[in-house]
Design an enzyme around this catalytic site. Sequence first.
Site, mmCIF file in Angstrom:
data_model
loop_
_atom_site.group_PDB
_atom_site.id
_atom_site.type_symbol
_atom_site.label_atom_id
_atom_site.label_comp_id
_atom_site.label_asym_id
_atom_site.label_seq_id
_atom_site.Cartn_x
_atom_site.Cartn_y
_atom_site.Cartn_z
ATOM 1 N N LEU A 1 4.345 6.871 3.548
ATOM 2 C CA LEU A 1 4.595 5.826 3.883
ATOM 3 C C LEU A 1 3.813 4.512 2.943
ATOM 4 O O LEU A 1 3.263 4.583 2.537
ATOM 5 C CB LEU A 1 4.240 5.600 5.020
ATOM 6 N N GLY B 1 -7.695 8.460 -7.035
ATOM 7 C CA GLY B 1 -7.184 7.410 -5.892
ATOM 8 C C GLY B 1 -7.752 6.181 -5.611
ATOM 9 O O GLY B 1 -8.234 5.913 -4.725
ATOM 10 N N ASP C 1 -5.993 3.976 -3.934
ATOM 11 C CA ASP C 1 -6.357 3.631 -2.469
ATOM 12 C C ASP C 1 -7.925 3.419 -1.894
ATOM 13 O O ASP C 1 -8.445 3.908 -1.284
ATOM 14 C CB ASP C 1 -5.206 4.656 -1.591
ATOM 15 N N ARG C 2 -8.086 5.380 -2.042
ATOM 16 C CA ARG C 2 -9.794 5.502 -1.687
ATOM 17 C C ARG C 2 -10.797 4.215 -2.398
ATOM 18 O O ARG C 2 -11.645 3.964 -1.862
ATOM 19 C CB ARG C 2 -10.111 6.448 -2.130
ATOM 20 N N GLY D 1 1.295 4.414 -0.269
ATOM 21 C CA GLY D 1 1.468 6.116 0.131
ATOM 22 C C GLY D 1 2.208 7.265 -0.446
ATOM 23 O O GLY D 1 3.173 7.010 -0.297
ATOM 24 N N ASP E 1 1.077 -1.103 0.030
ATOM 25 C CA ASP E 1 -0.351 0.043 0.006
ATOM 26 C C ASP E 1 0.927 1.428 -0.178
ATOM 27 O O ASP E 1 1.315 1.745 1.333
ATOM 28 C CB ASP E 1 -0.437 -0.126 0.989
ATOM 29 N N ASP F 1 -9.648 7.764 5.401
ATOM 30 C CA ASP F 1 -8.606 7.360 5.058
ATOM 31 C C ASP F 1 -7.838 8.697 5.288
ATOM 32 O O ASP F 1 -7.357 9.430 4.950
ATOM 33 C CB ASP F 1 -7.661 6.881 3.807
HETATM 34 N N1 LIG Z 1 5.133 5.891 12.963
HETATM 35 C C1 LIG Z 1 4.397 6.400 11.805
HETATM 36 N N2 LIG Z 1 5.604 7.320 10.995
HETATM 37 C C2 LIG Z 1 4.852 8.190 10.081
HETATM 38 N N3 LIG Z 1 3.585 8.354 10.595
HETATM 39 C C3 LIG Z 1 2.954 7.731 11.328
HETATM 40 C C4 LIG Z 1 3.135 7.515 11.838
HETATM 41 N N4 LIG Z 1 2.222 7.141 13.130
HETATM 42 C C5 LIG Z 1 1.101 7.623 12.619
HETATM 43 N N5 LIG Z 1 1.492 8.675 11.645
HETATM 44 C C6 LIG Z 1 0.749 9.480 10.248
HETATM 45 O O1 LIG Z 1 0.192 8.489 9.534
HETATM 46 C C7 LIG Z 1 0.740 9.948 7.824
HETATM 47 C C8 LIG Z 1 0.871 8.732 7.313
HETATM 48 O O2 LIG Z 1 -0.254 7.722 7.244
HETATM 49 P P1 LIG Z 1 -0.637 6.560 6.194
HETATM 50 O O3 LIG Z 1 -2.169 6.428 5.935
HETATM 51 O O4 LIG Z 1 0.882 5.703 6.046
HETATM 52 O O5 LIG Z 1 -0.311 8.114 4.787
HETATM 53 P P2 LIG Z 1 0.023 8.054 3.402
HETATM 54 O O6 LIG Z 1 -0.939 6.713 2.478
HETATM 55 O O7 LIG Z 1 -0.126 9.286 2.681
HETATM 56 O O8 LIG Z 1 1.163 7.319 3.259
HETATM 57 C C9 LIG Z 1 1.759 10.574 8.224
HETATM 58 O O9 LIG Z 1 1.624 11.921 8.025
HETATM 59 C C10 LIG Z 1 1.738 10.951 10.058
HETATM 60 O O10 LIG Z 1 0.290 12.201 10.236
HETATM 61 C C1 LIG Z 2 -6.198 12.127 -2.064
HETATM 62 C C2 LIG Z 2 -3.932 10.470 -2.435
HETATM 63 C C3 LIG Z 2 -3.471 11.739 -2.656
HETATM 64 C C4 LIG Z 2 -4.897 10.416 -0.405
HETATM 65 O O1 LIG Z 2 -3.466 9.660 -0.740
HETATM 66 P P1 LIG Z 2 -2.229 9.633 0.489
HETATM 67 O O2 LIG Z 2 -2.879 10.392 1.271
HETATM 68 O O3 LIG Z 2 -3.439 7.988 1.617
HETATM 69 O O4 LIG Z 2 -1.152 8.805 -0.024
HETATM 70 C C5 LIG Z 2 -4.880 10.458 -3.321
HETATM 71 O O5 LIG Z 2 -5.903 9.117 -3.172
HETATM 72 C C6 LIG Z 2 -5.028 10.573 -5.005
HETATM 73 O O6 LIG Z 2 -3.691 10.597 -5.226
HETATM 74 N N1 LIG Z 2 -6.012 10.381 -5.236
HETATM 75 C C7 LIG Z 2 -6.023 11.048 -6.669
HETATM 76 C C8 LIG Z 2 -6.504 11.776 -6.690
HETATM 77 C C9 LIG Z 2 -8.006 11.925 -6.498
HETATM 78 O O7 LIG Z 2 -8.833 11.064 -5.685
HETATM 79 O O8 LIG Z 2 -9.077 12.756 -6.598
HETATM 80 K K LIG Z 3 -5.265 9.439 2.845
#
Ligand SMILES: Nc1ncnc2c1ncn2[C@@H]1O[C@H](COP(=O)(O)OP(=O)(O)O)[C@@H](O)[C@H]1O
Ligand SMILES: CC(C)(COP(=O)(O)O)[C@@H](O)C(=O)NCCC(=O)O
Ligand SMILES: [K+]
Length: 279
Positions: A11, A99, A101-102, A8, A6, A120
């Site tokens: 991360l 997105g 993930d959504r 993101g 996954d 999310d």
């Molecule tokens: N151990 C951690 N390391 C990094 N980010 C964390 C941690 N715990 C919580 N967070 C929070 O989670 C967010 C990342 O969540 P995540 O769902 O993995 O994001 P994405 O899917 O956008 O990469 C970070 O922006 C931070 O606010």
């Molecule tokens: C909105 C998001 C940036 C969220 O990503 P995340 O926070 O999980 O890293 C991702 O779902 C994305 O790039 N979406 C494309 C634009 C859209 O959903 O309209």
């Molecule tokens: K998200």
Amino acid sequence: MILDLDIGNTLSKWRLKDVISSEIRSRGAVWTREEWRPGADIPDLDVVSAVRISSVARRAVLEDTVALLQRRVGVVHVARSGREALGVTSGYEEPGRLGVDRWMGALAGYQLTGGCCSVDCGSAITIDFVLPGGRHLGGYIIPGLRLMKESLKLGTRNVAIDPDSEADELLAPGKNTVEAVNHGIYMAAVSAVNRIYAEVCDREGVALPLLLTGGDARVVSRGIRVPHAIWPDMVYAGLEACYPLTAAERAGKMAGAPHVPLPAPLERIRAGLAFSTLL
Ligand SMILES: Nc1ncnc2c1ncn2[C@@H]1O[C@H](COP(=O)(O)OP(=O)(O)O)[C@@H](O)[C@H]1O
Ligand SMILES: CC(C)(COP(=O)(O)O)[C@@H](O)C(=O)NCCC(=O)O
Ligand SMILES: [K+]
């Protein structure tokens, strides 16, 4: 083993799932970097027979990752958002732009509840709705807690909100810059989720189950007043439902699916909305 990814914006989360027993054997996360390469902090690919990927990182990151994995692993599934899947129809004018993930979260949420609001809480906080019957309405995107904090440039970026703080403390006025910023962005995020959930349930005339996922799900959960469940593996569950590989998955079981409490009655959601908007 199945490797689920996954990826993101912040991360790249991974987990290894046993093909035979369907058990999760290990999991981890690495920063989503420009050059994402399996290394010391990434699972051993020798044990992996199939990969499933949800990625919203820059296209080059995904392309590099897929190219590398395809050299080592026989089966690589890359999820894409589409117009229709598993009984859900996308609310987006251009479904491919939602997105992924959504989309995975919406599909998993629908499989579990038959219609829900999926939130999310990651780099961004996304709020999506799928009605009973499978119509995805579209959703909302707001900056995540960390992004909001960084955008203020007040030197508070490295002082994270303690996920164990009580919501009441987080909602109180801050008495120094760190507190004012942390409490402010927390209030912004939870108010938005509470309000959007109530508005859409009111508009559509249905009280929907509410599911939270993402790195900040636990702390956001503390500020959500209506019944809800946290599902850390919700994006992975979408991958399982789209590309079932184990016997349990083929039988429709999604790993880590939480017990989802009944939503508040619609009249209560409406009363709460009237209270917050009219008084
Ligand atoms: N151990 C951690 N390391 C990094 N980010 C964390 C941690 N715990 C919580 N967070 C929070 O989670 C967010 C990342 O969540 P995540 O769902 O993995 O994001 P994405 O899917 O956008 O990469 C970070 O922006 C931070 O606010
Ligand atoms: C909105 C998001 C940036 C969220 O990503 P995340 O926070 O999980 O890293 C991702 O779902 C994305 O790039 N979406 C494309 C634009 C859209 O959903 O309209
Ligand atoms: K998200």
